[in-house]
Motif scaffolding. Structure first.
Motif, PDB file in Angstrom:
ATOM      1  N   SER A 244       0.843  -1.193   0.000  1.00 44.59           N
ATOM      2  CA  SER A 244       0.000   0.000   0.000  1.00 44.59           C
ATOM      3  C   SER A 244       0.877   1.242   0.000  1.00 44.59           C
ATOM      4  N   VAL A 245       0.713   2.066  -1.034  1.00 44.33           N
ATOM      5  CA  VAL A 245       1.426   3.343  -1.120  1.00 44.33           C
ATOM      6  C   VAL A 245       0.428   4.431  -1.490  1.00 44.33           C
ATOM      7  N   ALA A 246       0.722   5.667  -1.113  1.00 47.82           N
ATOM      8  CA  ALA A 246      -0.139   6.800  -1.443  1.00 47.82           C
ATOM      9  C   ALA A 246       0.656   7.829  -2.241  1.00 47.82           C
ATOM     10  N   GLY A 247      -0.075   8.655  -2.993  1.00 44.33           N
ATOM     11  CA  GLY A 247       0.568   9.697  -3.784  1.00 44.33           C
ATOM     12  C   GLY A 247       0.584   9.416  -5.269  1.00 44.33           C
ATOM     13  N   TYR A 248       0.131   8.206  -5.668  1.00 40.50           N
ATOM     14  CA  TYR A 248       0.131   7.857  -7.093  1.00 40.50           C
ATOM     15  C   TYR A 248      -1.155   8.390  -7.720  1.00 40.50           C
ATOM     16  N   THR A 249      -1.215   9.711  -7.854  1.00 37.12           N
ATOM     17  CA  THR A 249      -2.385  10.375  -8.421  1.00 37.12           C
ATOM     18  C   THR A 249      -2.307  10.382  -9.941  1.00 37.12           C
ATOM     19  N   LEU A 250      -3.373  10.854 -10.589  1.00 37.49           N
ATOM     20  CA  LEU A 250      -3.356  10.974 -12.050  1.00 37.49           C
ATOM     21  C   LEU A 250      -2.237  11.902 -12.497  1.00 37.49           C
ATOM     22  N   ASP A 251      -2.042  12.991 -11.751  1.00 36.92           N
ATOM     23  CA  ASP A 251      -0.981  13.932 -12.099  1.00 36.92           C
ATOM     24  C   ASP A 251       0.390  13.270 -11.973  1.00 36.92           C
ATOM     25  N   PHE A 252       0.561  12.445 -10.945  1.00 35.85           N
ATOM     26  CA  PHE A 252       1.830  11.737 -10.766  1.00 35.85           C
ATOM     27  C   PHE A 252       2.072  10.793 -11.948  1.00 35.85           C
ATOM     28  N   ALA A 253       1.043  10.028 -12.328  1.00 42.22           N
ATOM     29  CA  ALA A 253       1.185   9.082 -13.437  1.00 42.22           C
ATOM     30  C   ALA A 253       1.541   9.801 -14.735  1.00 42.22           C
ATOM     31  N   LYS A 254       0.911  10.950 -14.979  1.00 45.74           N
ATOM     32  CA  LYS A 254       1.215  11.719 -16.194  1.00 45.74           C
ATOM     33  C   LYS A 254       2.652  12.245 -16.162  1.00 45.74           C
ATOM     34  N   SER A 255       3.103  12.673 -14.990  1.00 45.98           N
ATOM     35  CA  SER A 255       4.470  13.183 -14.864  1.00 45.98           C
ATOM     36  C   SER A 255       5.493  12.079 -15.139  1.00 45.98           C
ATOM     37  N   VAL A 256       5.213  10.888 -14.658  1.00 43.70           N
ATOM     38  CA  VAL A 256       6.108   9.753 -14.921  1.00 43.70           C
ATOM     39  C   VAL A 256       6.177   9.470 -16.414  1.00 43.70           C
ATOM     40  N   ASN A 257       5.004   9.470 -17.077  1.00 40.19           N
ATOM     41  CA  ASN A 257       4.968   9.194 -18.509  1.00 40.19           C
ATOM     42  C   ASN A 257       5.694  10.274 -19.301  1.00 40.19           C
ATOM     43  N   GLU A 258       5.553  11.523 -18.899  1.00 37.89           N
ATOM     44  CA  GLU A 258       6.241  12.618 -19.581  1.00 37.89           C
ATOM     45  C   GLU A 258       7.753  12.495 -19.407  1.00 37.89           C
ATOM     46  N   THR A 259       8.189  12.050 -18.231  1.00 37.53           N
ATOM     47  CA  THR A 259       9.613  11.856 -17.986  1.00 37.53           C
ATOM     48  C   THR A 259      10.169  10.764 -18.886  1.00 37.53           C
ATOM     49  N   VAL A 260       9.422   9.676 -19.008  1.00 41.78           N
ATOM     50  CA  VAL A 260       9.859   8.559 -19.854  1.00 41.78           C
ATOM     51  C   VAL A 260       9.932   8.999 -21.309  1.00 41.78           C
ATOM     52  N   LYS A 261       8.912   9.734 -21.774  1.00 39.46           N
ATOM     53  CA  LYS A 261       8.909  10.184 -23.171  1.00 39.46           C
ATOM     54  C   LYS A 261      10.049  11.160 -23.443  1.00 39.46           C
ATOM     55  N   ALA A 262      10.348  12.027 -22.485  1.00 39.32           N
ATOM     56  CA  ALA A 262      11.460  12.974 -22.657  1.00 39.32           C
ATOM     57  C   ALA A 262      12.782  12.233 -22.735  1.00 39.32           C
ATOM     58  N   MET A 263      12.935  11.189 -21.945  1.00 37.48           N
ATOM     59  CA  MET A 263      14.161  10.406 -21.962  1.00 37.48           C
ATOM     60  C   MET A 263      14.334   9.709 -23.306  1.00 37.48           C
ATOM     61  N   GLU A 264      13.245   9.138 -23.829  1.00 37.30           N
ATOM     62  CA  GLU A 264      13.324   8.420 -25.095  1.00 37.30           C
ATOM     63  C   GLU A 264      13.549   9.359 -26.271  1.00 37.30           C
ATOM     64  N   ALA A 265      13.125  10.617 -26.137  1.00 37.36           N
ATOM     65  CA  ALA A 265      13.289  11.578 -27.223  1.00 37.36           C
ATOM     66  C   ALA A 265      14.684  12.186 -27.267  1.00 37.36           C
ATOM     67  N   ASN A 266      15.436  12.050 -26.187  1.00 28.54           N
ATOM     68  CA  ASN A 266      16.784  12.639 -26.129  1.00 28.54           C
ATOM     69  C   ASN A 266      17.787  11.666 -26.761  1.00 28.54           C
TER      70      ASN A 266
END
Length: 396
Positions: A244-266
């Motif tokens: 059980s963990v807390a803080g995994y909101t929709l905004d958090f999930a989107k931020s993770v995905n944006e980080t992954v996409k930025a990494m793959e684009a570099n």
């Protein structure tokens, strides 16, 4: 008068043709575009198709392919059929989605999967919203028999895989249930002599079991409760993880995905990895730890493992168990964790005397922010058991 009547009929007919025509017809390409938009936000990647055909409330994609985010290769999906499609506030609902059976052969290995479908699919109009309306959701996803053969010999199979979701009446949370039943594998096909001998002595030439996962995600505070994530196999045992963990909101999930996409684009992989690591460290500060438990229930593998380890050391399984019991406190002593050392030593002794169950749990009195856990791990690791409320038990 007759002319006037005819004119009115013509106008009425024209009006009916307008309302019954393309303005109310499904737009298959828009359906695909909406799916790709939400996929790009949630996980990256998207679909493409050679043709998109609409027939009433059904949309058919021919020679469809899926390309993962950052990948140059696409995976062929064949024909995808969307049945019972309806527009819904700019998005779509779909009663059922069915996929072609999979049959792939490569270098002597054949992989098949059949009866692949989804039901109750909901495609959002705005994937950037801060509610469930932003998510690509479904009631049930199903895959029938999955099988793999090597040179014509059955190597691996799964009878059925089913995932269901349950949205709360107030749309505040999503429950999920994953079941993979009838998992079988023939490990006698392993060719490496050493590995083959190990598999035989451990009695693992064939395995048969299932995997289950159940839990719930609350959107407001981003709490994910995984009540069960279990691997249950005959003559081996049941290994389960609860978390059980807390803080995994929709905004958090989107931020993770944006980080992954930025990494793959570099194109600079080293620079991209460093930037991603820093971003992830920042994101981790938004998470808190509630509890966790790891539990193993033995079904015969422990004794076989002790016998195998003892034989490799020129002794018996019983003697190997006694050696492990004696080594446990000696190994733990160097970490300056007296309370944990005592608990773990007692649990190991109890378990090895009569293998039943072995449980490691962490249940702090209050939720612990991840930065605090990381700080304790780096600065004072011996305090972690107290910080997390760690307990170790056996045969309970």
């Amino acid at each position: 008068m007759q002319y006037s009547t005819k004119a009115r009929l013509l106008l009425a007919g024209a009006a009916l043709s307008v309302f019954a025509g393309p303005a109310f017809a499904l737009d298959g390409n828009d359906l695909v575009a909406k799916i790709n938009t939400v996929l790009s936000v949630q996980s990256g990647g998207g679909f493409s198709a050679e043709s998109v055909a609409v027939n009433g409330q059904d949309v058919t994609l021919t020679n469809a392919r899926f390309t993962a985010n950052g990948s140059k290769q696409s995976f062929p999906l064949g024909t995808i059929s969307f049945e019972g499609v309806a527009e819904d506030n700019g998005g779509y609902t779909v009663e059922t989605v069915s996929f072609d059976n999979v049959n792939v052969t490569n270098e002597g290995m054949n992989f098949t999967a059949s009866d692949i479908s989804m039901s109750g699919l909901v495609i959002p109009s705005d994937p950037n919203a801060d509610s469930l309306d932003a998510l690509l959701l479904y009631d049930t996803a199903h895959v029938g028999r999955i099988a793999a053969t090597i040179d014509g010999k059955p190597a691996f199979s799964v009878d059925e895989v089913t995932t269901t979701t349950d949205i709360a009446a107030d749309s505040s949370s999503i429950g999920f249930d994953f079941q993979a039943n009838g998992i079988k594998s023939d490990l006698s096909l392993v060719e490496d002599p050493k590995a083959k001998d190990t598999i035989q002595q451990l009695g693992l030439t064939s395995i048969d079991g299932k995997i289950t996962m159940r839990g719930n995600w609350t959107l407001a505070d981003g709490t994910i409760d995984v009540d069960e994530y279990a691997f249950d196999f005959a003559n081996i045992g049941r290994f389960n993880i609860a978390l059980s963990v807390a803080g995994y909101t929709l905004d958090f999930a989107k931020s993770v995905n944006e980080t992954v996409k930025a990494m793959e684009a570099n194109p600079n992989r080293e620079e991209a990895q460093q930037a991603a690591n820093l971003a992830m460290l920042g994101l981790m500060q938004r998470l808190t730890f509630n509890s966790a438990e790891i539990r193993f229930e033995d079904a015969g593998i422990t004794k076989r493992a002790l016998d195998f380890a003892g034989k490799s050391q020129g002794t018996t399984g019983e003697q190997m168990a006694q050696m492990l019991k004696g080594m446990t406190p000696l190994v733990l002593a160097q970490y300056n964790l007296p309370e944990l050392q005592n608990m773990l030593s007692a649990a190991v002794n109890t378990y090895l005397d009569n293998p039943g169950s072995f449980t490691i749990s962490a249940k702090p009195d209050n939720a612990v922010p991840f930065p605090m856990i990381m700080g304790a791990a780096m600065g004072a690791p011996n305090t972690l058991p107290q910080v997390l409320g760690v307990k170790v038990t056996a045969n309970d």
